[in-house]
Design an enzyme around this catalytic site. Structure first.
Site, PDB file in Angstrom:
ATOM      1  N   GLY A   1     -10.243   3.739   8.527  1.00  0.00           N
ATOM      2  CA  GLY A   1      -9.079   4.249   8.033  1.00  0.00           C
ATOM      3  C   GLY A   1      -9.324   4.257   6.359  1.00  0.00           C
ATOM      4  O   GLY A   1     -10.458   3.626   5.825  1.00  0.00           O
TER       5      GLY A   1
ATOM      6  N   GLU B   1     -13.218  -0.445   9.658  1.00  0.00           N
ATOM      7  CA  GLU B   1     -12.205  -0.014   9.687  1.00  0.00           C
ATOM      8  C   GLU B   1     -12.559   1.944   9.004  1.00  0.00           C
ATOM      9  O   GLU B   1     -13.092   2.601   8.171  1.00  0.00           O
ATOM     10  CB  GLU B   1     -11.756  -0.455   7.930  1.00  0.00           C
TER      11      GLU B   1
ATOM     12  N   PHE C   1      -8.488   1.246   3.981  1.00  0.00           N
ATOM     13  CA  PHE C   1      -8.190  -0.585   3.192  1.00  0.00           C
ATOM     14  C   PHE C   1      -7.106  -0.187   2.864  1.00  0.00           C
ATOM     15  O   PHE C   1      -6.733   0.451   2.577  1.00  0.00           O
ATOM     16  CB  PHE C   1      -8.874  -0.885   1.847  1.00  0.00           C
ATOM     17  N   GLY C   2      -6.456  -1.755   3.475  1.00  0.00           N
ATOM     18  CA  GLY C   2      -4.442  -1.551   3.384  1.00  0.00           C
ATOM     19  C   GLY C   2      -3.587  -1.179   4.612  1.00  0.00           C
ATOM     20  O   GLY C   2      -2.916  -2.079   3.876  1.00  0.00           O
ATOM     21  N   GLY C   3      -4.480  -1.038   5.276  1.00  0.00           N
ATOM     22  CA  GLY C   3      -2.932  -1.009   6.371  1.00  0.00           C
ATOM     23  C   GLY C   3      -2.190   0.529   6.973  1.00  0.00           C
ATOM     24  O   GLY C   3      -2.123   0.915   5.864  1.00  0.00           O
ATOM     25  N   THR C   4      -1.904   0.368   7.904  1.00  0.00           N
ATOM     26  CA  THR C   4      -0.484   0.703   7.275  1.00  0.00           C
ATOM     27  C   THR C   4       0.757  -0.154   6.196  1.00  0.00           C
ATOM     28  O   THR C   4       0.502   1.547   5.541  1.00  0.00           O
ATOM     29  CB  THR C   4       0.114   0.643   9.026  1.00  0.00           C
ATOM     30  N   CYS C   5       0.694  -1.166   6.691  1.00  0.00           N
ATOM     31  CA  CYS C   5       1.587  -1.206   4.971  1.00  0.00           C
ATOM     32  C   CYS C   5       1.554  -0.519   3.140  1.00  0.00           C
ATOM     33  O   CYS C   5       2.057   0.093   3.323  1.00  0.00           O
ATOM     34  CB  CYS C   5       1.506  -2.491   5.216  1.00  0.00           C
TER      35      CYS C   5
ATOM     36  N   HIS D   1      30.392 -17.003  -9.458  1.00  0.00           N
ATOM     37  CA  HIS D   1      31.049 -16.698  -9.813  1.00  0.00           C
ATOM     38  C   HIS D   1      30.504 -15.014 -10.927  1.00  0.00           C
ATOM     39  O   HIS D   1      30.997 -15.394 -12.082  1.00  0.00           O
ATOM     40  CB  HIS D   1      32.419 -17.369  -9.525  1.00  0.00           C
TER      41      HIS D   1
END
Length: 471
Positions: free
Chosen positions: A37, A35, A39-43, A445
């Site tokens: 970048g 990795e 840890f955990g990635g883009t998200c 309702h």
């Protein structure tokens, strides 16, 4: 080829969803996680999670800016931008990312080695990671590519030398900009347009086609009307050139008009990262759109190499990447009982304002596929909770098959859309008949799910006149 420095049972490239591969079943296996970048990635770091934390703040600001239709006198007085950045990143996201990497490097997972440099294939099942003194050659019996995606930058901007931001940098600005130009018309652009405009930034939105054009036509039309009224939209325009001076970044559009803002955000989509890894050296084939080719089980064209998530999936969605991770893990552990990648009834949501959520086919797609369709567009404002909201723009659109009673698509635009649609996801996942769904359960309702009930009852079917429940 250089000598191999280390061989592993598994190499995982990418610590987003890929970091979830190692479960206790892998404790007796040697694993390398690569990795470059966070840890955990883009998200985790620059996508789903931090953006939604900004969206919650933006929603509050947007509501406070004008509640006169509810008989209230409220106003929005501005954001403490540094406090928002601190709350999202320094107090939450960064700690989780750092903790995730520390865990994989620590004594809790002694079978895992972390490499934090870029990796490229140099031969089948063999990677080079790092350069110079840090270069390592590593190999494995099995490799899982979960390398994600990166922002696409149009050439007119990329080659201009101007300062621009993407989703990966825009949330960490030192100061909230007074003005911003957003280029792009997808969900990333829509969410940031809502965030920054709500917090007080003047937003100009440039896109070559209608905004969110991949949605059902009904939602596209209605959303663009709302956006035109809220933002300075330049629809049907592309950027020819760009320049930067003390006034900010100026885009010269294809009609020779100009747009100048303090900050430029580029949100024109994301491309898979597979092309950065020399996959051909490992015998890995690619689709023309840049995705790594995988079969229905997640296997690439190279023996022993798998791929998942944005790098290979037709869906750039975290919940899909997570589901693909589970499938690939299962298939690696149970090669005689493999399951297909979970790509049926994939839902998505856009956390702009109004919120949007969708699953299944659009009306046009259903017609193109030959279904005998029945369609209902239901206004939020026609049910009791919609009255309470004084809502005049939100809708639910359902598309069903008249011959079978099966739901083909559901499209929500309005408050709680991402939550309300979950019932329709269940209907599709379990292949339920919408006639039974409408009549054989209670709808509270005057709660907002009544908008779904009315949409179902508005489809062109014969419904029984009473609820029939087995005792």
């Amino acid at each position: 080829m250089a000598a191999i420095d280390a061989h592993y049972d598994y190499i995982i490239i990418g610590a987003g969803s890929g970091n979830s591969i190692p479960t206790p079943e892998f404790d007796d296996k040697t694993i390398a996680i690569v990795e470059k970048g966070l840890f955990g990635g883009t998200c985790m770091n620059v996508g789903c999670i931090p953006t939604k934390m900004y969206v919650v703040a933006a929603d509050r600001a947007h509501q406070a800016s004008d509640s006169s239709k509810l008989g209230l006198n409220t106003e929005y007085n501005g954001a403490d931008w540094k406090s928002i950045v601190k709350r999202v990143f320094h107090d939450r996201i960064d700690l989780i990312a750092e903790g995730g990497e520390a865990y994989r490097r620590g004594p809790e997972t002694p079978n895992i080695t972390v490499y934090d440099q870029h990796a490229t294939f140099i031969a089948p099942k063999t990677l080079k990671t790092g350069q110079g003194a840090e270069e390592k050659i590593i190999s494995a019996d099995t490799i899982i590519v979960a390398a994600g995606s990166r922002p696409i930058i149009p050439s007119g901007i990329a080659n201009s030398g101007v300062t621009y931001h993407t989703n990966e940098t825009i949330m960490r600005l030192d100061e909230q900009p007074k003005s911003m130009t957003i280029v792009g018309g997808g969900f990333i652009a829509a969410e940031f347009a809502h965030v920054f405009q709500s917090l007080g930034t003047k937003v100009t939105w440039v896109n070559r086609s209608p905004l969110l054009r991949a949605l059902d036509d009904e939602l596209v039309t209605r959303y663009n009307e709302i956006a035109d009224a809220r933002f300075d939209t330049r629809i049907g325009r592309i950027c020819k050139t760009a320049r930067e001076d003390e006034n900010g970044v100026t885009l010269v559009l294809d009609d020779d008009s100009e747009v100048t803002s303090e900050v430029l955000l580029v949100a024109t989509g994301r491309q898979p990262n597979g092309d950065q890894m020399d996959p051909a050296a490992a015998g890995i084939e690619m689709h023309e759109d840049g995705r790594i080719k995988v079969d229905e089980y997640g296997r690439t064209t190279a023996e022993g190499v798998w791929a998942l998530g944005d790098v290979s999936s037709p869906y750039q969605l975290k919940h899909v990447a997570n589901a693909e991770t589970k499938a690939v893990r299962h298939n690696i552990l149970h090669p005689d009982e493999m399951v297909e990648m979970p790509h049926k009834h994939v839902p998505s949501a856009i956390f702009t304002n109004p919120q949007i959520a969708t699953v299944g086919l659009t009306e046009q797609q259903a017609k193109d596929q030959g279904y005998n369709t029945t369609v209902k567009v239901q206004n939020y404002g026609d049910v009791a909770y919609g009255w309470a909201l004084e809502d005049s723009t939100s809708i639910v659109k359902l598309v069903a098959d008249k011959d079978t009673g099966k739901l083909l698509g559901a499209h929500y635009m309005g408050p709680q859309a991402s939550t309300l649609i979950q019932q329709m996801i269940t209907v599709m996942a379990f292949d339920l008949d919408v006639r039974e769904v409408a009549m054989n359960q209670y709808w509270i309702h005057p709660a907002l799910p009544e908008v779904t009930e009315n949409a179902l009852l508005g489809l062109d079917f014969e419904f029984p006149d009473v609820i029939r429940q087995e005792s």
